[in-house]
Design an enzyme around this catalytic site. Structure first.
Site, PDB file in Angstrom:
ATOM      1  N   GLY A  12     114.707  84.680  70.537  1.00  0.00           N
ATOM      2  CA  GLY A  12     113.858  83.548  70.905  1.00  0.00           C
ATOM      3  C   GLY A  12     114.034  82.461  69.854  1.00  0.00           C
ATOM      4  O   GLY A  12     113.093  81.722  69.530  1.00  0.00           O
ATOM      5  N   ASP A  16     109.275  78.000  70.150  1.00  0.00           N
ATOM      6  CA  ASP A  16     108.249  77.376  69.333  1.00  0.00           C
ATOM      7  C   ASP A  16     107.834  78.220  68.120  1.00  0.00           C
ATOM      8  O   ASP A  16     107.675  77.710  67.010  1.00  0.00           O
ATOM      9  CB  ASP A  16     107.037  77.168  70.251  1.00  0.00           C
ATOM     10  N   GLY A 189      98.196  88.827  56.965  1.00  0.00           N
ATOM     11  CA  GLY A 189      99.059  88.357  55.887  1.00  0.00           C
ATOM     12  C   GLY A 189      98.393  87.270  55.051  1.00  0.00           C
ATOM     13  O   GLY A 189      98.960  86.795  54.073  1.00  0.00           O
ATOM     14  N   GLU A 224      88.994  75.468  65.120  1.00  0.00           N
ATOM     15  CA  GLU A 224      90.143  74.560  65.052  1.00  0.00           C
ATOM     16  C   GLU A 224      89.699  73.200  65.552  1.00  0.00           C
ATOM     17  O   GLU A 224      88.877  73.119  66.475  1.00  0.00           O
ATOM     18  CB  GLU A 224      91.300  75.083  65.917  1.00  0.00           C
ATOM     19  N   HIS A 248      92.911  88.614  65.713  1.00  0.00           N
ATOM     20  CA  HIS A 248      92.728  88.089  64.351  1.00  0.00           C
ATOM     21  C   HIS A 248      91.328  88.409  63.795  1.00  0.00           C
ATOM     22  O   HIS A 248      91.190  88.948  62.704  1.00  0.00           O
ATOM     23  CB  HIS A 248      92.924  86.572  64.314  1.00  0.00           C
ATOM     24  N   ARG A 477      80.303  70.870  67.643  1.00  0.00           N
ATOM     25  CA  ARG A 477      80.207  72.218  67.072  1.00  0.00           C
ATOM     26  C   ARG A 477      80.320  73.310  68.138  1.00  0.00           C
ATOM     27  O   ARG A 477      80.159  74.474  67.863  1.00  0.00           O
ATOM     28  CB  ARG A 477      78.839  72.387  66.379  1.00  0.00           C
TER      29      ARG A 477
END
Ligand code: BG6
Length: 497
Positions: A12, A16, A189, A224, A248, A477
């Protein structure tokens, strides 16, 4: 035993993820001397017909932006390590060509095939994982009989719910052993995520406090300040729970809530993660708030009737001795007013308060994962000066100020290093192995299964339209109902000084 050369194969290569994460991480590892020219070769593989030079020019195009004049030469040397092979993801021809190119490189480095190392990085959509893995298995394996290996790195999403994830795991499991599969979750990580076990288990200060007797609630938050931007098609199929929370935030949750592992061996750490996940109670619908930002559906790749949440607050409750009754509030949203990921541990009120200062707020310990890594503790103190009154203040450790000389590595750099460097390093330094662990920061199959078990009923209710997202303004928010849920879960807003 001699270690053979290393081939990193990015499948790939024109996509992206390869552009944003994989090649930049490889470049930074090379620039810091972790990938050596006399040892490593990098292969890009994708369907697009390109020459080696075409791919190098593309990669130069996006890597060059962050490169100083002195690093120009390093970049040119890095690009020379890259070769390109084009082929489809489901037919043998391309993979045979790829295997030939890798073997030629191994021969040129005088590496015996039995001790060579091959790392396949699938920067691809999960729909092609089974066929690509089959092709690798059938066409690109080295004999590994002299200590070499073949490893496969896969990216989330690993499935869409429990059944599809189990299907995928079974298909990959027929082709590769668990030791060969590296399921990457790049949050593992991040510097301050990697710090969590040290913080909790190497500090006497926290040991007696980290439980239901002292902690009122814990928030794990991801925000985000941009929307789905060009990824609407992908996102709409998954939504924020599958994109961020189930992986996550749940990984962070495990490290915050799990018991102390017997050692730092990857299996010991992962055993504890599985245990805490197994203790999570079914999610109650009344403890979930979903949102979708206004304008999300303007993206032509998003369905007009989309029910996909771009925001969610979900309360998890753990049924064990340490955490019974303590809400863990996982919150994630796109197109909000800021970009931030943090863990916020709120402590209970002080019993028998003689200062009458409860109104000012409770103790909070905040671990900011990004941006600007930091940890701070909200404390109640005497207001400096002649007055005898109290204020809320902070004990503050900001990484940028305290560790100015250290470059905090990108999550992907560290994880790639874990997958392919560890064997060489471990041979020379067993300490390193026990400290870093090879698969510690990757998701094990049973861990993935429980993670899906927790969220699948809720996800199916959303997919069936039983739960609907509340619209919110981009740049806000998120829905106000989320703050109400937070208050109901017992979070008390603290006031700054
Ligand atoms: C990815 C998600 O896994 O993580 C994205 O698919 C999200 O939607 C990204 O933007 C966030 O990563 P980071 O490291 O920037 O917090």
């Amino acid at each position: 035993r001699e270690v053979g050369c290393l081939s990193i194969i990015v499948l790939g290569a024109s996509g992206d993820l390869a552009k944003k994460k994989t090649f930049p991480a490889l470049f930074h590892l090379f620039a810091q001397g972790f990938l050596q020219e006399n040892d490593v070769h990098i292969f890009g593989y994708a369907r697009t017909k390109l020459t080696d030079d075409d791919l190098r020019a593309r990669i130069r195009g996006y890597l060059q932006k962050g490169v100083s004049a002195e690093q120009e030469d390093v970049l040119s040397r890095f690009l020379l390590l890259i070769k390109y092979v084009s082929g489809s993801y489901d037919s043998a021809d391309g993979f045979q060509l790829l295997n030939k190119a890798i073997s030629e490189h191994e021969i040129s480095k005088k590496s015996h095939p039995g001790n060579s190392r091959r790392l396949f990085y699938l920067a691809l959509p999960p729909s092609v994982y089974p066929s690509v893995c089959r092709m690798i298995r059938q066409n690109c394996m080295n004999p590994s009989d002299l200590g070499g290996w073949t490893r496969i790195v896969v990216e989330k999403p690993f499935g869409k719910d429990l059944n599809s994830a189990e299907d995928l795991s079974a298909q990959l499991g027929e082709l590769f052993t668990e030791e060969q599969l590296y399921r990457i979750d790049h949050y593992l990580g991040k510097e301050l995520v990697q710090n969590l076990l040290v913080l909790r288990f190497a500090n006497r200060l926290f040991l007696p406090l980290w439980n239901r007797d002292n902690i009122a609630n814990i928030q794990i938050v991801f925000r985000e300040d941009f929307g789905t931007e060009g990824r609407g098609g992908y996102f709409d199929e998954y939504g924020i729970i599958r994109d961020i929370i189930q992986n996550h935030l749940l990984q962070v949750f495990c490290l915050v809530a799990m018991e102390k592992p017997i050692s730092l061996k990857p299996e010991h750490v992962r055993d504890e993660k599985v245990k805490v996940l197994q203790s999570v109670l079914p999610i109650k619908h009344e403890e979930v708030i979903l949102g979708q930002y206004e304008g999300y559906k303007d993206d032509p790749t998003v369905s007009d009737s989309s029910n996909a949440p771009t925001f969610a607050t979900v309360v998890l409750r753990i049924h064990n001795e340490r955490w019974e009754g303590v809400p863990f509030i996982l919150k994630a949203g796109k197109a909000l007013n800021s970009r931030k990921a943090e863990i916020r541990v709120q402590f209970k009120d002080v019993p028998g308060d003689i200062f009458k200062c409860q109104k000012q707020g409770r103790n909070e310990f905040v671990i900011r994962l990004q941006p600007s890594e930091a940890m701070y503790m909200k404390l109640t103190l005497k207001k400096p000066g002649l007055e005898m009154s109290t204020i809320q203040s902070e004990l503050d450790l900001s990484y940028g100020l305290r560790y100015q000389e250290v470059k905090i590595p990108e999550a992907y750099e560290r994880l790639i290093l874990d997958t392919n460097y560890i064997l060489t390093t471990a041979l020379f330094n067993p300490m390193f192995d026990s400290i870093r662990g090879d698969q510690q920061h990757f998701v094990r199959r049973d861990e993935l299964k429980v993670a899906w078990e927790i969220f699948t009923p809720l996800l199916h209710s959303i997919d069936d339209g039983e739960l609907k997202p509340i619209p919110y303004k981009p740049g806000s928010r998120g829905p106000e109902e989320a703050d109400e849920l937070l208050a109901k879960a017992g979070y008390v807003q603290t006031h700054g000084y």
